[in-house]
Every structure is written in structure tokens, then in C-alpha cells.
Design a protein around this motif. Structure first.
Motif, mmCIF file in Angstrom:
data_model
loop_
_atom_site.group_PDB
_atom_site.id
_atom_site.type_symbol
_atom_site.label_atom_id
_atom_site.label_comp_id
_atom_site.label_asym_id
_atom_site.label_seq_id
_atom_site.Cartn_x
_atom_site.Cartn_y
_atom_site.Cartn_z
ATOM 1 N N ARG A 40 5.771 20.038 -12.379
ATOM 2 C CA ARG A 40 4.401 19.811 -12.826
ATOM 3 C C ARG A 40 3.937 18.488 -12.229
ATOM 4 N N GLU A 92 -1.976 21.467 -8.243
ATOM 5 C CA GLU A 92 -2.132 20.240 -9.028
ATOM 6 C C GLU A 92 -2.082 19.004 -8.147
ATOM 7 N N THR A 239 2.842 26.262 -14.570
ATOM 8 C CA THR A 239 2.195 25.483 -15.624
ATOM 9 C C THR A 239 1.142 26.300 -16.355
ATOM 10 N N TYR A 243 1.441 27.046 -20.417
ATOM 11 C CA TYR A 243 0.484 26.597 -21.435
ATOM 12 C C TYR A 243 -0.268 27.768 -22.056
ATOM 13 N N TYR A 276 10.030 27.503 -19.582
ATOM 14 C CA TYR A 276 9.032 26.534 -19.107
ATOM 15 C C TYR A 276 9.485 25.102 -19.380
ATOM 16 N N MET A 281 7.822 22.947 -16.389
ATOM 17 C CA MET A 281 6.498 23.419 -15.987
ATOM 18 C C MET A 281 5.436 23.047 -17.009
ATOM 19 N N VAL A 282 5.867 22.753 -18.231
ATOM 20 C CA VAL A 282 4.979 22.207 -19.252
ATOM 21 C C VAL A 282 5.547 20.861 -19.687
ATOM 22 N N SER A 283 4.692 20.032 -20.220
ATOM 23 C CA SER A 283 5.114 18.711 -20.683
ATOM 24 C C SER A 283 5.632 18.797 -22.110
#
Length: 804
Positions: A40, A92, A239, A243, A276, A281-283
Motif C-alpha cells: 500500500r 496509488e 487495497t 477496504y 489483506y 494491503m490495508v492499514s
């Protein structure tokens, strides 16, 4: 001097310096962020460390992202998920003005790119993932280059370096880190701004891959990886997909119900976010903030799982020297498991486990979820894992199986949290339980039958047996080893597949022929399984007495060479004595389906048809299609030599008994009639009569291909008798004509597939170019069939990108 401890506290506390000295003078033209497990470009501490270092050094920063064919358990499933994630990162980075270059290892695109790049770098920054192989790859890079190498914790709210030691109980970890956690729980992460225009070095040692418009399925098909593990249609990487799944979990109220519903595997009560989180891929920080802000029992329990149990495992792997070995479990657990090592147990092979064949219906259903859907509900994962020691010879073998099956199939495999859960099955993060039980001793047991009684098993089985989005009817023409490997792989992923073959049985050139009381392996005399992707199957086939190893890596069938194709064909839909005569499309548009017409005029219908016959026969079938197919000329260019195979029995042995090594090895000669010969009577379970199989040389066979088999048998029999100096009589002789036996000119491609038309071909001509000639023909055929199955699975699992 560039020192991580001079960086802002929220970054400095996450850095591990792998360099030879803690303080290093950085020199070079740029800073590299080697992206691996934080896929990400937002709330990414490693990216922010790299950008901060670039600002201080006055140097540009770029992201180097690579995907190797050689990482453990590399497969279409993991490759597709990572590439989909990389596609989002590319976008991104472009939006933030950060240079990004992706290197996909594949034929024509291999080489040590990172070390070449690092030679011109002032600093390499990557993520901290404290499990093999990424941890030792980081150390190996640091030893090989002159610039500093730092890794950064991008996964945990409580940074792993701050934990300070190994914790083996969740409550102790929770208590020790409460203050650190509370101070960071609601912290808003501010991304570091870029300070230069987008930068990528001019002379990259690889051709960067543009992912925005790439055909991911086709790219994955080019890679030399395990094509038998398919992508998961309902879990796309990236990402945006991550999400989207998280928002759906929250908006439907399932987060609020998480505390009450999370243990029920028969309902959709969990977030299914672990893949993920694993690939970053996600925070984690964003998800934690949103949970903390929402509050309630569900959010609190979700935070406990995410911040205590997950981060306990990460910190354990960071501070323990060998988290993937039995040395990682407590001494009391090792001792009690060792004391019960001689306890009676049922031993299942790897293939039996992988293909849900244990007969334990709950366990087999959980493995089906893992194999087809790439995930396991955490509550049943514990029961799944606790069963494997009962079916393994000892604790070490059980741990190896746990790691293999989980990491091979689970999208969140190879993650520290996975290691934590798997080690728990052998006593880690737990206490002794009494009374002692068989196999486990005082390690907590978890019985499958008891778990089944406290759940709605019918609902769970229906849930994991659902289609993964795969619905085409597939027909494979040819029941040789290539066709069976292809069909087996498709069947294992829930595809409806039928195999048609003109012979009376399966096996093709792996057939075993009976002549009265004698048995002859008159086609392939043996097989080698040298490719690393075959290792687990080779071990299983030997354990299940399908194959018998005669030399290192060389096998014969225990009851004949057709033992393997018969084994692979079990529970497949195979129709024999069906001689396909022609193919025709059933609609006017491409990909509308196929009518397969046999010589009796019977039509067999399929959405996708796959040809697993010798290449010349496949080319003839393709010529019956009204409009020519794009790959038809390639297939027509494959040439094969024939082979006369003679089966001979003498009434006595040669004057000197032939070495037992001829069970698998061959007696070779310069004679074109007796090119190679195998003593059948030396093989297990055969008649004691002096029986031989002789293969005549290919060019000689081609010159005499239309001769009467009786004439060939007589000529070869006399030639063999003369060579062996047998004084007795020939009591039986017969010859079989293999019209297409050995590939003379093959293709570099492992298989051929036209996804728009829904037709493909596989065989031992695949991957038979100069770079792959080391593969024996049976293994090439198997790998070609798997590759074609992978092409089909890659197409039918492709999906459009989710929308934010």
C-alpha cells in the motif's frame, strides 16, 4: 551520518538496522523502498522512513516491488493476489507522485535485480516480517551490499522492537504492552510528503511491468510456479478490495455482533480480512482507529484479536530464533509429545490430507474450504490443526504438515499470525491440560466429533461446498497422465469435468499390459519426479504404495505403471472407449461452447474442451474445427517419433543374472532393434518367468512403422536373445506400436490455451524446449496438464476491479 534513532519517534521505534554498524555513512544516488508485505502507499511506515531518509539525504526515492517464482509455496493463488495488490499500489504511487517499478520474475525476466540496484543506492528500506524466507533474505541483502539496509514494522500497533522479549501467554503480553498500546491506539497517521518529482532509475536491470492494463492471468501462467492452486474468485487482492470488504463488515452490523457470532463457522460472522492484513494491503492503524471509535463489545473483541493475539504472534516470531521449528513450543509440550510418540495413530499421506480424503467429514470440509476458498474460519482452523498430529508420525512431521497445508492454500499463509495459530496446535501460547490423552499427552486436545456436535455442520458444509464462482463444464480428451493431471486439478477446485478416451482404460503411454500370466510395462518404463513442485506428491504416492522408488528420484508403479493413472483417476468422471472424431462450436460467438462428436455419432457437450492427446492427433482434431484456431499452427509444428515396444518371455534366464538395478534402469545397446530393454521379472509382484520389454530406436521404428507387429516381435526377440546370450526358447512374444512415443521437436510453452474460444491442449511436448529438456516425458506431461488446468482456472476466476 544516517541513523534511524534520529528520525521522528513514531518511525524510529519501528526500524531494525540490519547493517554491519548501527551508524552508517550513506552514499549513493537514490533511496530504494523494497516493497514486500506492506502493499500500500498510504499509512505505510516503511515508505515514510524511506521518504524521510530521502529528504535528509537530498536524494530521490523509488519503490522497487518484485515477485519471485522461488518463494515458498509460490502458486497462481498467491501470485494473482499479490499482482492485484500491486496494481493498486502502482495507481496509488502515481497519484502521490512516487516512482514505482514492478519486476515479475518469469522466463526472459530473471536475474538478481535488487542487488544490482542496491549497488547504486544510499539506503534500502523494507518491511519487517520475522519469518522465513523474508527475514533471512533481508539479512542476506545486508551482507551482500555496502549501503545500509533497514526493515520497518508496518504491521503492528505496538512495534515489535519495543516488545523486548518473547512472550508465550496472551495475558502476559497484553499486560506488558498495555501502556505502549494505549498511547498509539487512536493516533492518526500522517503520510510523509514527497520531495522530488516521481523518480525511477534510468538503467533498471529489468523491464518494469505496467500493471494497470496487464493481463494478470496470462502473466501468472508464464511463471514457473505451482499452477495447481487456483486464484480465489471471491477474494481479489488489493487495497480497494480490502477496504471494500472491511466497510461491508462494518456497515452490515457484523462488527457489532462479532463478540457473539465470531465462533460460529456456519455463518458469516467474521471479517475475512486476514489476507489483506498479511500482505499489508490495508492499514492496520486505520482499521484499529475505526474500531476504537466505534466501540462496543464487538469492536472491543475484534481489537483484542487484532492487537493481542495477532501481535503476540508477530512479536514472538521477531524475538524467537526459530519460530518455524519444534524449538518454538514450550519444553513441557515438547516433552509430553515426545513421551507419546509411540502411541497408536492413523497415518495419512499429504495427498490424502490435501484432497480431503481422511473420512472425517468435518475435517475434510475444513480442508475443502482451505483448498478451494483459500481460507479457514479461525475457530475451525484450531480443530483442523489439532487433527494433524493424530495423523502424523511425530510432532515434527505434524508441524511440517501444518505449515505446508496452511501456507500452500491459505491466502494468509506464511504470516506470523499463521505461525502463532499453528504452533498453538502443539501447545504454544497455552498451558498443560490433564488428564493426559493419546498422542497429545497434556497438550490441549480438540476433537473433531465434539466440535461437530456444537455447530450446525450441515450449514457449514453447504457453505464451504459452495461454488467459488466456477461453473463451466469442461471435457478433457485423453486419459493419459497429462489429461488426468489436468482433470484432477480442475476437479479439486470444484469444476465439473469429464474425461474421454478411446482406450479401454486410463494411462495412455503409462499403460500396463497383461498377456496371459505375464504383465508388461510396455510404455513408460519408469518415471522421474525431479521438479520441486512434485515433491509432496512423490512422497504421498510412495507412502500410499502407488509408486515404488527404485533409484533416487526414479519410480515405478507398485502394481504396474498404470497404478499412478488409476490412482489419479479415482472419483473422476472418465468415459473410456470413446473415440472422438471431430469438434464443432455450438454457437456463433466465440466461447459459446463445443460439441464433441465421437465415431459413433454421439455428441458430448462442453463449455471448454481440452486436448490431452499426442500433438499430431490433437492437430488432426483441430483441423475439424470450421474456423482455424490461433494456436493450431504451433501444435501442428510438434513432431514425435514412434516406438515399437516388444514384450518377450524366455523359458530361462540369461547365463549371467541381470542386475536387479534393471527394475528401473535400462539395458541399452547400439542396436536399433534393442535400443533399451527392461527386465519385467525383476519388478515387484511379477511372474518369475524371464520377461522383458524392449523399445526399439525411434528412427528405426519410424522406418518400420507399418510392419506387421508379429514380424517386429520376431525380429526383436531374436535380437534380444542374441544380445543376452539366452540359450533357451522364446515362449511368448508380441509387439505394440506406439505411433507417438517421443517428442522430437516440442514447444517452450507448457501448454496452449485460447481463452476466448475455450479450447486448449497439453502433453509431454509442453515445456520441451532447450531450457526444459531435463524433465522426463512423464513429468513434462504431468506439469503440462497442471499448467493447462491453471490457465482454465485463471480465466474462470478472473474478476473486474472493485470500485471505491
Amino acid at each position: 551520518m544516517l541513523r534511524p534513532d534520529s528520525f521522528p519517534d513514531h518511525l524510529a521505534e519501528r526500524v531494525t538496522d540490519h547493517s554491519a554498524t548501527a551508524a552508517t555513512t550513506a552514499s549513493g544516488q537514490f533511496v530504494i523502498y523494497w516493497m514486500r508485505t506492506a502493499v500500500r502507499a498510504h499509512e505505510n511506515p516503511a515508505l515514510d522512513v524511506a521518504l524521510t531518509a530521502g529528504q535528509r539525504l537530498g536524494l530521490p526515492v523509488f519503490v522497487y516491488h518484485a515477485l519471485s517464482e522461488k518463494y515458498p509455496f509460490a502458486s497462481d493463488r498467491h501470485h494473482t493476489f499479490i499482482l492485484e495488490g500491486a496494481r493498486d499500489v502502482e495507481a496509488e504511487c502515481a497519484a502521490r507522485g512516487i516512482g514505482y517499478a514492478f519486476h515479475l520474475e518469469r522466463p526472459g525476466h530473471r536475474g538478481p535485480a535488487l542487488r544490482t540496484l542496491a549497488a547504486g543506492a544510499a539506503l534500502v528500506v523494507t518491511e519487517t516480517l520475522p519469518v522465513a524466507p523474508l527475514d533471512w533474505l533481508t539479512d542476506a541483502l545486508a551482507e551482500a551490499v555496502t549501503c545500509p539496509v533497514w526493515s520497518v514494522d508496518t504491521a503492528c500497533v505496538v512495534p515489535m522492537p519495543l516488545v523486548g522479549k518473547v512472550y508465550t501467554r496472551a495475558f502476559a503480553f497484553r499486560d506488558a504492552t498495555t501502556g505502549i498500546r494505549a498511547a498509539r491506539l487512536a493516533a492518526v497517521w500522517t503520510d510523509v510528503a514527497t520531495h522530488t518529482p516521481p523518480f525511477v532509475p534510468d538503467a533498471l536491470p529489468f523491464e518494469p511491468l505496467r500493471l494497470a492494463d496487464a493481463d494478470i492471468a496470462a502473466l501468472v501462467a508464464c511463471c514457473e510456479i505451482d499452477h495447481s492452486v487456483a486464484p480465489v474468485p471471491h477474494t481479489p487482492g488489493g487495497t480497494m478490495a480490502g477496504y471494500a470488504r472491511w466497510r461491508e463488515f462494518v456497515s452490515t452490523g457484523r462488527l457489532d455482533r462479532y463478540a457473539a457470532k465470531r465462533n460460529d463457522a456456519s455463518i458469516d460472522g467474521v471479517s475475512r480480512m486476514s489476507a489483506y492484513f498479511h500482505y499489508g494491503m490495508v492499514s492496520t492503524f486505520r482499521v484499529v482507529r475505526e474500531c476504537a471509535a466505534r466501540g462496543g463489545d464487538g469492536a472491543d473483541k475484534y481489537l483484542d484479536e487484532l492487537l493481542v493475539w495477532r501481535e503476540l504472534a508477530y512479536a514472538f516470531c521477531y524475538w524467537h530464533d526459530a519460530p518455524d521449528t519444534l524449538g518454538a513450543i514450550p519444553p513441557w509440550a515438547r516433552d509430553t509429545l515426545a513421551r507419546h510418540e509411540s502411541d497408536s495413530r492413523t497415518l495419512h499421506s499429504w495427498e490424502t490430507l490435501a484432497r480431503s480424503g481422511t473420512g472425517d467429514d468435518l475435517w475434510d470440509a475444513t480442508q475443502q474450504s482451505l483448498r478451494v476458498h483459500g481460507e479457514l474460519h479461525n475457530n475451525v482452523r484450531m480443530t483442523w490443526g489439532k487433527a494433524i498430529p493424530m495423523w502424523s508420525s511425530n510432532a515434527a512431521a505434524a508441524l511440517e504438515r501444518l505449515l505446508d497445508l496452511n501456507h500452500r492454500y491459505a491466502l494468509d499463509g506464511r504470516d506470523p499470525a499463521s505461525f502463532g495459530g499453528l504452533l498453538w496446535c502443539l501447545g504454544q501460547f497455552d498451558r498443560p491440560f490433564t488428564p493426559e490423552v493419546a498422542v497429545f499427552g497434556t497438550v490441549r486436545p480438540r476433537r473433531s466429533d465434539e466440535h461437530r456436535q456444537r455447530m450446525n455442520f450441515s450449514a457449514y458444509r453447504a457453505h464451504v461446498s459452495r461454488s467459488a464462482g466456477l461453473s463451466p463444464r469442461v471435457t478433457v480428451i485423453g486419459a493419459g497422465i497429462s489429461g488426468l493431471a489436468c482433470a484432477r486439478t480442475l476437479h479439486d477446485h470444484g469444476i465439473a469435468v469429464t474425461v474421454l478416451d478411446k482406450s479401454r482404460g486410463v494411462g495412455g503411454r503409462m499403460s500396463t499390459r497383461r498377456e496371459g500370466e505375464w504383465q508388461f510395462d510396455h510404455g513408460a518404463p519408469s518415471l522421474r519426479l525431479d521438479d520441486p513442485r512434485q515433491a509432496r506428491l512423490a512422497e504421498s504416492w510412495r507412502q500410499d504404495a502407488v509408486l515404488h522408488e527404485v533409484n533416487d528420484g526414479e519410480f515405478i508403479g507398485t502394481s504396474g505403471m498404470n497404478a499412478l493413472p488409476k490412482h489419479v483417476a479415482r472419483d473422476l468422471s472418465v468415459k473410456t472407449s470413446v473415440h472422438v472424431a471431430s469438434l464443432a462450436r455450438t454457437g456463433s460467438r466465440a466461447g459459446s461452447g463445443w460439441a464433441i462428436v465421437d465415431r459413433d455419432g454421439v455428441e458430448h457437450h462442453a463449455d471448454i474442451v481440452l486436448l490431452a492427446t499426442p500433438a499430431p492427433q490433437a492437430a488432426v482434431l483441430l483441423s475439424t474445427v470450421e474456423d482455424p484456431l490461433a494456436f493450431a499452427p504451433l501444435l501442428a509444428g510438434v513432431t514425435m517419433l514412434p516406438c515399437w515396444s516388444s514384450m518377450i518371455v524366455f523359458d530361462g534366464p540369461p547365463p549371467t543374472i541381470v542386475s536387479e538395478s534393471l527394475i528401473g534402469g535400462a539395458l541399452s545397446s547400439d542396436s536399433p532393434l534393442v535400443h533399451r530393454a527392461w527386465r519385467q521379472s525383476a519388478r515387484p509382484g511379477r511372474s518369475s518367468d524371464e520377461a522383458w520389454v524392449v523399445h526399439s530406436e525411434g528412427n528405426w521404428s519410424a522406418e518400420h512403422i507399418e510392419k506387421d507387429p508379429a514380424v517386429i516381435a520376431a525380429l526383436v526377440s531374436e535380437a534380444l536373445r542374441a544380445q543376452l546370450q539366452v540359450a533357451g526358447n522364446i515362449v511368448h512374444t508380441v509387439a505394440h506400436r506406439w505411433r507417438y512415443s517421443r517428442v522430437q521437436a516440442g514447444l517452450d510453452d507448457a501448454c496452449l490455451f485460447d481463452e476466448t474460444q475455450g479450447i486448449g491442449a497439453c502433453g509431454d511436448w509442453g515445456a520441451a524446449g532447450a531450457t526444459r529438456r531435463s524433465h522426463q516425458s512423464v513429468e513434462r506431461a504431468w506439469l503440462s496438464g497442471i499448467a493447462l488446468a491453471g490457465r482454465v482456472l485463471g480465466r474462470v476466476t478472473s474478476r473486474s476491479r472493485p470500485v471505491l
